[in-house]
Design an enzyme around this catalytic site. Sequence first.
Site, PDB file in Angstrom:
ATOM      1  N   ASP A 187      16.461 -32.777   2.884  1.00  0.00           N
ATOM      2  CA  ASP A 187      15.300 -33.332   3.588  1.00  0.00           C
ATOM      3  C   ASP A 187      14.087 -32.437   3.320  1.00  0.00           C
ATOM      4  O   ASP A 187      14.210 -31.214   3.244  1.00  0.00           O
ATOM      5  CB  ASP A 187      15.569 -33.402   5.097  1.00  0.00           C
ATOM      6  CG  ASP A 187      16.660 -34.415   5.443  1.00  0.00           C
ATOM      7  OD1 ASP A 187      17.033 -35.214   4.555  1.00  0.00           O
ATOM      8  OD2 ASP A 187      17.140 -34.396   6.587  1.00  0.00           O
ATOM      9  N   HIS A 220      23.101 -33.493   1.597  1.00  0.00           N
ATOM     10  CA  HIS A 220      23.941 -34.403   2.366  1.00  0.00           C
ATOM     11  C   HIS A 220      23.775 -35.818   1.811  1.00  0.00           C
ATOM     12  O   HIS A 220      22.865 -36.074   1.021  1.00  0.00           O
ATOM     13  CB  HIS A 220      23.612 -34.321   3.854  1.00  0.00           C
ATOM     14  CG  HIS A 220      22.146 -34.497   4.180  1.00  0.00           C
ATOM     15  ND1 HIS A 220      21.197 -33.519   3.934  1.00  0.00           N
ATOM     16  CD2 HIS A 220      21.468 -35.533   4.711  1.00  0.00           C
ATOM     17  CE1 HIS A 220      20.003 -33.949   4.311  1.00  0.00           C
ATOM     18  NE2 HIS A 220      20.137 -35.176   4.782  1.00  0.00           N
ATOM     19  N   HIS A 253      20.973 -35.672  -1.117  1.00  0.00           N
ATOM     20  CA  HIS A 253      19.578 -35.227  -1.075  1.00  0.00           C
ATOM     21  C   HIS A 253      19.439 -34.107  -0.061  1.00  0.00           C
ATOM     22  O   HIS A 253      20.332 -33.888   0.756  1.00  0.00           O
ATOM     23  CB  HIS A 253      18.661 -36.393  -0.662  1.00  0.00           C
ATOM     24  CG  HIS A 253      18.864 -36.813   0.776  1.00  0.00           C
ATOM     25  ND1 HIS A 253      19.930 -37.593   1.177  1.00  0.00           N
ATOM     26  CD2 HIS A 253      18.174 -36.526   1.903  1.00  0.00           C
ATOM     27  CE1 HIS A 253      19.876 -37.772   2.493  1.00  0.00           C
ATOM     28  NE2 HIS A 253      18.816 -37.126   2.967  1.00  0.00           N
ATOM     29  N   ARG A 298      26.398 -49.578   9.791  1.00  0.00           N
ATOM     30  CA  ARG A 298      26.203 -48.309  10.501  1.00  0.00           C
ATOM     31  C   ARG A 298      24.714 -48.103  10.718  1.00  0.00           C
ATOM     32  O   ARG A 298      23.901 -48.502   9.884  1.00  0.00           O
ATOM     33  CB  ARG A 298      26.767 -47.169   9.638  1.00  0.00           C
ATOM     34  CG  ARG A 298      26.424 -45.774  10.131  1.00  0.00           C
ATOM     35  CD  ARG A 298      27.082 -44.729   9.228  1.00  0.00           C
ATOM     36  NE  ARG A 298      26.832 -43.394   9.730  1.00  0.00           N
ATOM     37  CZ  ARG A 298      25.821 -42.626   9.346  1.00  0.00           C
ATOM     38  NH1 ARG A 298      24.952 -43.064   8.443  1.00  0.00           N
ATOM     39  NH2 ARG A 298      25.676 -41.425   9.861  1.00  0.00           N
TER      40      ARG A 298
HETATM   41  C1  OGA Z   1      18.171 -39.173   6.095  1.00  0.00           C
HETATM   42  C2  OGA Z   1      19.617 -38.917   6.251  1.00  0.00           C
HETATM   43  C3  OGA Z   1      21.712 -39.509   7.250  1.00  0.00           C
HETATM   44  C4  OGA Z   1      22.354 -40.587   8.044  1.00  0.00           C
HETATM   45  O1  OGA Z   1      17.686 -40.222   6.618  1.00  0.00           O
HETATM   46  O2  OGA Z   1      17.494 -38.323   5.459  1.00  0.00           O
HETATM   47  O3  OGA Z   1      20.101 -37.972   5.692  1.00  0.00           O
HETATM   48  O4  OGA Z   1      23.445 -40.352   8.538  1.00  0.00           O
HETATM   49  N1  OGA Z   1      20.338 -39.749   7.028  1.00  0.00           N
HETATM   50  O5  OGA Z   1      21.779 -41.668   8.164  1.00  0.00           O
HETATM   51 NI    NI Z   2      18.623 -36.627   5.017  1.00  0.00          NI
END
Ligand code: OGA
Ligand code: NI
Length: 333
Positions: free
Chosen positions: A210, A264, A208, A274
């Site tokens: 942001d 990402h 996605h 995690r």
């Molecule tokens: C998000 C994201 C990445 C992560 O919350 O938009 O990309 O490492 N998180 O949690």
């Molecule tokens: Ni994100």
Amino acid sequence: MDQEPPFGETYKTLLHNSSLGEPKDENPLIVEECDLPLIDLSQLNAERDKCIKQITQAAREWGFFQVVNHGISQKVLKILKDEQTKVFHLPFQKKIEDNFLNLSANSYRWGNSKATFLRHVPWSEALHLSLADISRMDECKSTLRSTIEAFVTVAASLAQSLAEILSQILGIKSTYFQENCPPNTSYLRLNRYPPCPFPSKAFGLMPHTDSSFLTILYQDHVGGLQLMKDGKWFRVKPNPQALVINIGDLFQALSNDVFKSIKHRVVSSEEVERFSVAYFYCPSSDAVIQSCCSTKRLLPAVYKHFSFREYQQQVRKDVEATGDKVGLTRFLL
Ligand code: OGA
Ligand code: NI
């Protein structure tokens, strides 16, 4: 364990059919490691111009970078992670209660009830908080609340400084962000990625971009964040001292594609959970995002102008219809 959302049970059919018609282009196994640009923000005092150049270059070439000496102490980050762990380790039934922590409805999220593919199920849970929500947070979670407040205070001013630095080469008014991003319009998301028994079938978080101007992310030592660069997926090596900064859709539109909002995703571990915390720097709903035409690149605007409200409504509509957001291409001229 009764803390876990019922992923296996809820997505049994999708799991069973996981080889049928699943999108195949996002193979999580073909991944290289990358070293994100690492920028020491203490240099903003001594060697300001050089540091600004590094930030701008990283935002142009990568859309992603890491910063150290960012102003959030290791102590705050440690307490935040401990408190976040405690909250997510509460029983699942408690997390889905109406008034959980005295937050607004729909603050606690997990999975994706609309998913028709396992690929569209985030194997994760999150607390999605508006900054207004934080001040209403349950008193009995006062350490969590005060730690979140400490994090958010620094993140807010860091986000504004970085946005102002990046806007310099775009010829955007230096007060743009102050005027359009008042306190309380940004969001904080606490993420937990439980161990996932099928990390090659389900993402911790799907690919996605942001919807923010920019995002500040703190991730623990486990790793799993990956970004797409030049058509390939790269693993971001976790650095517990650093915060990860990424450009969001709104900055891509505002900068007329000078800065890129990079795709990402998170690939979960099979063994360990995690945690991460993301601060999404966002404007008020009626703020208008208009592509600037940089003095250095006299190119016509790429996007229509739109309000943040319109953008969010479009994203919601697309997610409801397809399980996935379309994003900026909806607003191309
Ligand atoms: C998000 C994201 C990445 C992560 O919350 O938009 O990309 O490492 N998180 O949690
Ligand atoms: Ni994100």
